[in-house]
Scaffold this motif. Structure first.
Motif, PDB file in Angstrom:
ATOM      1  N   HIS A   1       8.058   1.906  -0.809  1.00  9.36           N
ATOM      2  CA  HIS A   1       8.020   3.290  -0.348  1.00  9.36           C
ATOM      3  C   HIS A   1       7.781   4.274  -1.484  1.00  9.36           C
ATOM      4  O   HIS A   1       7.396   5.421  -1.235  1.00  9.36           O
ATOM      5  CB  HIS A   1       9.333   3.638   0.370  1.00  9.36           C
ATOM      6  CG  HIS A   1      10.559   3.545  -0.484  1.00  9.36           C
ATOM      7  ND1 HIS A   1      11.355   2.418  -0.519  1.00  9.36           N
ATOM      8  CD2 HIS A   1      11.136   4.427  -1.337  1.00  9.36           C
ATOM      9  CE1 HIS A   1      12.367   2.615  -1.334  1.00  9.36           C
ATOM     10  NE2 HIS A   1      12.260   3.832  -1.856  1.00  9.36           N
TER      11      HIS A   1
ATOM     12  N   LEU B   1       4.755   6.851  -0.714  1.00  4.29           N
ATOM     13  CA  LEU B   1       5.039   8.279  -0.632  1.00  4.29           C
ATOM     14  C   LEU B   1       4.067   9.086  -1.497  1.00  4.29           C
ATOM     15  O   LEU B   1       3.570  10.141  -1.081  1.00  4.29           O
ATOM     16  CB  LEU B   1       6.477   8.542  -1.078  1.00  4.29           C
ATOM     17  CG  LEU B   1       6.913  10.009  -1.155  1.00  4.29           C
ATOM     18  CD1 LEU B   1       6.942  10.630   0.228  1.00  4.29           C
ATOM     19  CD2 LEU B   1       8.274  10.140  -1.823  1.00  4.29           C
TER      20      LEU B   1
ATOM     21  N   CYS C   1      -2.775   2.022   2.176  1.00  3.44           N
ATOM     22  CA  CYS C   1      -1.394   2.187   2.626  1.00  3.44           C
ATOM     23  C   CYS C   1      -1.111   1.480   3.943  1.00  3.44           C
ATOM     24  O   CYS C   1       0.072   1.289   4.294  1.00  3.44           O
ATOM     25  CB  CYS C   1      -1.076   3.674   2.765  1.00  3.44           C
ATOM     26  SG  CYS C   1      -1.110   4.573   1.202  1.00  3.44           S
TER      27      CYS C   1
ATOM     28  N   CYS D   1       8.371   1.883   6.245  1.00  9.50           N
ATOM     29  CA  CYS D   1       8.631   1.805   4.813  1.00  9.50           C
ATOM     30  C   CYS D   1       9.268   3.099   4.323  1.00  9.50           C
ATOM     31  O   CYS D   1       8.614   4.154   4.310  1.00  9.50           O
ATOM     32  CB  CYS D   1       7.322   1.526   4.066  1.00  9.50           C
ATOM     33  SG  CYS D   1       7.540   1.115   2.331  1.00  9.50           S
ATOM     34  N   HIS D   2      10.519   3.026   3.919  1.00  8.42           N
ATOM     35  CA  HIS D   2      11.253   4.210   3.482  1.00  8.42           C
ATOM     36  C   HIS D   2      12.523   3.777   2.758  1.00  8.42           C
ATOM     37  O   HIS D   2      12.919   2.606   2.826  1.00  8.42           O
ATOM     38  CB  HIS D   2      11.605   5.083   4.696  1.00  8.42           C
ATOM     39  CG  HIS D   2      12.253   4.316   5.805  1.00  8.42           C
ATOM     40  ND1 HIS D   2      11.568   3.907   6.918  1.00  8.42           N
ATOM     41  CD2 HIS D   2      13.517   3.855   5.969  1.00  8.42           C
ATOM     42  CE1 HIS D   2      12.368   3.245   7.737  1.00  8.42           C
ATOM     43  NE2 HIS D   2      13.562   3.200   7.169  1.00  8.42           N
TER      44      HIS D   2
ATOM     45  N   TYR E   1       7.020   9.375   4.008  1.00  4.12           N
ATOM     46  CA  TYR E   1       7.364   7.981   4.308  1.00  4.12           C
ATOM     47  C   TYR E   1       6.846   7.615   5.701  1.00  4.12           C
ATOM     48  O   TYR E   1       6.391   8.474   6.465  1.00  4.12           O
ATOM     49  CB  TYR E   1       8.879   7.776   4.258  1.00  4.12           C
ATOM     50  CG  TYR E   1       9.498   8.012   2.908  1.00  4.12           C
ATOM     51  CD1 TYR E   1       9.194   7.201   1.825  1.00  4.12           C
ATOM     52  CD2 TYR E   1      10.403   9.053   2.709  1.00  4.12           C
ATOM     53  CE1 TYR E   1       9.771   7.409   0.575  1.00  4.12           C
ATOM     54  CE2 TYR E   1      10.995   9.275   1.467  1.00  4.12           C
ATOM     55  CZ  TYR E   1      10.667   8.452   0.407  1.00  4.12           C
ATOM     56  OH  TYR E   1      11.242   8.680  -0.822  1.00  4.12           O
ATOM     57  N   THR E   2       6.932   6.333   6.005  1.00  5.83           N
ATOM     58  CA  THR E   2       6.596   5.865   7.354  1.00  5.83           C
ATOM     59  C   THR E   2       7.822   5.183   7.947  1.00  5.83           C
ATOM     60  O   THR E   2       8.771   4.835   7.234  1.00  5.83           O
ATOM     61  CB  THR E   2       5.424   4.877   7.327  1.00  5.83           C
ATOM     62  OG1 THR E   2       5.823   3.668   6.632  1.00  5.83           O
ATOM     63  CG2 THR E   2       4.201   5.490   6.616  1.00  5.83           C
TER      64      THR E   2
END
Length: 827
Positions: free
Chosen positions: A653, A657, A556, A667-668, A663-664
């Protein structure tokens, strides 16, 4: 009454209290006398005084009378000094009730919704004034209210209240010793807030008091009530105006026990008290809870919290707050019919007769007409600040089949593809499946005229409501990110009560209050809940057991595709794409439906596609015999291209996820970006949204012809059996509602869905815009085998209108009587 008589009438209470007293006395004498122990000892002494006054001390007649005031004094005089200290554990829910009404008042204040600046609050049965001081946690009482009236019938408790407000220096609080039945405000003044905290159950003549409250409350005002209750679900199953019945049922033993227990202290738990309150006023929010004494080991005392407002606008207020006007506007928005105000309603009805067609009415409108005809309150959604959520009947089997659980906590459809194909504009009227609401929020960034979100599962719409409430409440971006980026918020319950509640329907509020642990749990968050959460938790558990958690984090966090491919091929793939795991768990029909949301009909499509690709259609092999292989190959064709071609850490995402559980910042979904948050947090951002909890056919069939421009059906038609007529009915209904040139976007687990022919036979031209073959990656999800655009090219014959099931809902369309049912009602 003498002591011996009291003992004879309450033997069980005396025995129970005696045991508790002995334990507490032993604790007091055995504990070391440290400073902490002295504080605890003082609290224990207060509790013992409360036990004596409540359960042991006989109720003696007063020398000045034998009425309700004398009874109250007999009960409270001996415990007035310790009342507040002893009620903290017993009278639960008061803080939440105050927080809920304060949130409603504050929102209205922020939006400048009051007609005047001098707000009045009446705390009826307020006793020691604890409620008023506690309200300062939510509002600045001295400046927010011009006048606060504390009304009670117990002189002993009111003496405590006077001392309290002298200490606080609050000059706007007036303490009054008076019977609630006779209390009035001077002149034409009306209260903007009325609260009753554990007082309605102690008023013998509660009918007259509740009747008097309707005259005290302003047309804009709110009421807040918190009290004990017992009730069977049978009492309320036929009522559509209670705001939901989550946790409302109290079993037979509980009803008998608690009524008998509280009757000894003249506390009435008749269901009629709450019922009459709900009948006389409109329900905004309603909650049924349990007070768990010592975690529920000793007792589970039922109590409720209710927030309401006037049932109907007063005659003098009709010019600015006409209920019929509101109903017509909402109905027009639900059905995409032209809106005409009630003063033009006669003209509309005449035109309808001339055109020889019935007016199109939503279910919510029909329900409201029936309630108004019976002088009943409207369903709670009509009293909400926002009118996004359309009323639905929570008791219907088609809703209860989901067991109050959503399946999808996030969307599995890529909105980038949707936006590229649809090119949404300001004139578009969109119908879409709600799911988790992520794609819908993405569509709203393009400013469509209106969006109709439809889902049969009430919990999916509750999730969408929560996201909209968070945006509408203007909570800070950091809180918004915690809720839907991380899926965790340690202070969620407080946020729900004090900030989000004004923007939620009563049903949605009940759901999230019950499931507040979704965000506060230390073990899991939002995205590990629901049906799909089972799959995510299983995958993460497997990685943990096999010692691959660090490798998953590497996957990830990979900065390049080459780095990601290396980790995927050497470590992660052998776990996720494991044949033994597939045959025992993932490939089973039960897991596919409960965890992955794949219904049996869709699973059959996957199996038939597998037989076709393998050249086995005419081999005589049954699809049931290759079920495991078909699902395994489908999974391989989904995941391998994703891992090889999309960078999870930056651009995918969906699977990020699934692997991380959150999420981060890198990335979402696009609705979680600061820019989207600012846009969707603006006032009136959701005015064009309507949330329908119903079958798609039911919603579409009640829309005006040729009004939709886009229908996003996701994979909903995959759920239909080929031999049924369900697909044909739905396609014809969509054709009826779509404009010429309107488009349907759909996805399918099959490369050649059988129902495409149904579209082509019913006025559409179908075009496959992408197809996923083995080894190809069509988008970031890559889960669907094909995606289609079906464009309406011709109108079908007008569909017959659905017959009304309730005769009283029908409108008289004869030329001699063209006024509507709503017009004929006295509001």
């Amino acid at each position: 009454m003498d002591t011996s008589a009291a003992l004879e009438q309450r033997p069980l209470e005396i025995i129970a209290v005696a045991v508790v007293v002995l334990l507490l006395l032993s604790f007091m004498f055995l504990c070391p006398f440290s400073q902490e122990a002295k504080v605890l000892s003082a609290k224990t002494a207060s509790f013992l005084q409360f036990l004596y006054a409540s359960f042991l001390k006989p109720h003696q007649a007063s020398a000045t009378g034998t009425g309700q005031q004398a009874a109250l004094e007999s009960f409270y005089k001996a415990q007035a000094d310790v009342y507040d200290a002893s009620r903290a554990f017993l009278l639960r829910g008061r803080e939440d009730m105050l927080g809920l009404v304060a949130a409603q008042l504050r929102y209205k204040e922020e939006k400048k919704g009051w007609k005047h600046n001098k707000l009045i609050w009446i705390d009826l049965g307020g006793g020691t004034g604890w409620n008023i001081e506690e309200m300062s946690r939510f509002l600045d009482v001295p400046s927010f209210f011009s006048q606060v009236y504390l009304v009670d019938l117990s002189p002993s408790l009111l003496n405590i209240a006077r001392k309290r407000f002298e200490r606080l220096g609050w000059n706007n609080v007036t303490v009054i010793c008076q019977d609630a039945r006779t209390f009035t405000l001077a002149g034409k003044a009306k209260a903007d807030l009325i609260t009753l905290s554990y007082s309605l159950s102690m008023i013998p003549d509660f009918y007259s008091v509740v009747d008097s409250l309707s005259g005290l409350l302003s047309s804009q005002g709110f009421m807040g009530v918190c009290d004990f209750y017992v009730q069977s679900i049978v009492d309320v199953q036929t009522r559509n105006y209670t705001g939901g019945v989550v946790n409302r049922h109290v079993n037979w033993l509980g009803r008998v026990f608690w009524r008998a227990w509280f009757d000894t202290d003249r506390v009435g738990l008749e269901a009629a008290r709450r019922d009459y309150l709900e009948y006389r006023f409109g329900t905004v929010l309603s909650v049924s809870e349990r007070n768990l004494i010592l975690g529920g080991l000793i007792a589970r005392i039922p109590y409720y919290i209710w927030v309401g407002k006037p049932k109907f606008a007063t005659a003098s207020d009709l010019s600015v707050n006409c209920l019929t006007d509101v109903l017509e506007q909402l109905d027009a928005a639900c059905t995409e019919s032209p809106y005409l105000s009630p003063r033009h309603h006669r003209e509309l009805a005449i035109n309808a007769v001339e055109l020889s067609r019935p007016d199109i009415r939503s279910k919510a409108y029909e329900c409201a007409v029936v309630n108004l005809a019976g002088n009943l309150p409207l369903p709670s959604t009509f009293y909400s600040i926002h009118h996004w959520r359309i009323h639905y009947d929570e008791h219907l089997p088609k809703h209860t089949q989901f067991h109050d659980e959503y399946i999808y906590a996030f969307n599995w459809e890529c909105p980038l593809l949707d936006n590229r194909l649809l090119k949404i504009g300001e004139n578009d009227v969109i119908l879409t499946i709600t799911s988790a609401g992520d794609n819908l929020l993405s569509y709203l960034n393009h400013n469509p005229k209106r969006i109709h979100a439809v889902d049969l599962n009430p919990a999916q719409n509750h999730l969408l409501e929560l996201k909209i409430a968070a945006l509408s409440s203007e909570i800070c971006y950091n809180d918004f990110w915690k809720l839907f980026g991380l899926g965790k918020h340690a202070d969620f319950r407080n946020l729900l009560v004090s900030r989000l509640s004004p923007h939620l329907s009563s049903h949605a509020y009940q759901f999230w209050l019950k499931n507040s642990g979704t965000f506060t749990s230390s073990h899991r968050g939002l995205y590990e809940t629901g049906g799909g959460g089972h799959a995510i938790r299983l995958v993460r558990w497997l990685f943990y057991v096999l010692g691959l958690s660090d490798e998953v984090k590497r996957l990830c966090a990979a900065k390049t595709l080459n780095e990601q491919r290396e980790v995927w091929r050497s470590k992660v793939r052998r776990v996720l794409l494991n044949r033994f795991l597939n045959w025992t768990v993932v490939g089973t029909e039960a897991f596919a439906w409960k965890a992955a949301g794949v219904p049996p009909a869709q699973r059959k499509m996957i199996q038939l596609d597998y037989l076709d690709q393998e050249g086995l259609i005419d081999s005589g092999i049954k699809r049931q015999d290759i079920g495991g292989n078909a699902m395994f190959e489908y999974l391989v064709n989904t995941l391998d291209p994703v891992a090889e071609n999309t960078l999870l850490s930056r651009d995918n995402h969906f699977y990020l996820l699934c692997l991380l559980g959150h999420y981060t910042r890198e990335c979402h979904p696009d609705y979680l970006t600061p820019r989207s948050y600012q846009k969707l947090s603006r006032p009136n951002a959701f005015d064009g949204l309507r949330i329908h909890t119903d079958e798609l056919n039911e919603v579409v069939s009640r829309m005006a012809p040729s009004t939709l421009t886009i229908a996003v059906l996701m994979d909903s038609l995959d759920w239909f059996a080929p031999k049924s007529t369900d697909a044909t009915i739905q396609v014809q209904a969509v054709n009826h509602a779509l404009k010429l040139g309107g488009r349907v976007l759909l996805r399918s687990a099959g490369l050649k869905p059988w129902y495409i022919r149904v579209f082509e036979d019913n006025g559409f031209v179908a075009r496959r815009v992408n197809a996923r073959f083995p080894g190809t990656c069509v988008d970031r999800v890559n889960m669907y085998a094909s995606c289609w655009i079906c464009t309406k090219t011709e109108d079908l014959a007008s569909l017959p209108p659905s017959d009304s099931k309730v005769e009283s809902m029908r409108r008289d369309r004869s030329p001699s009587s063209t006024s509507s049912v709503v017009e004929q009602l006295e509001l």
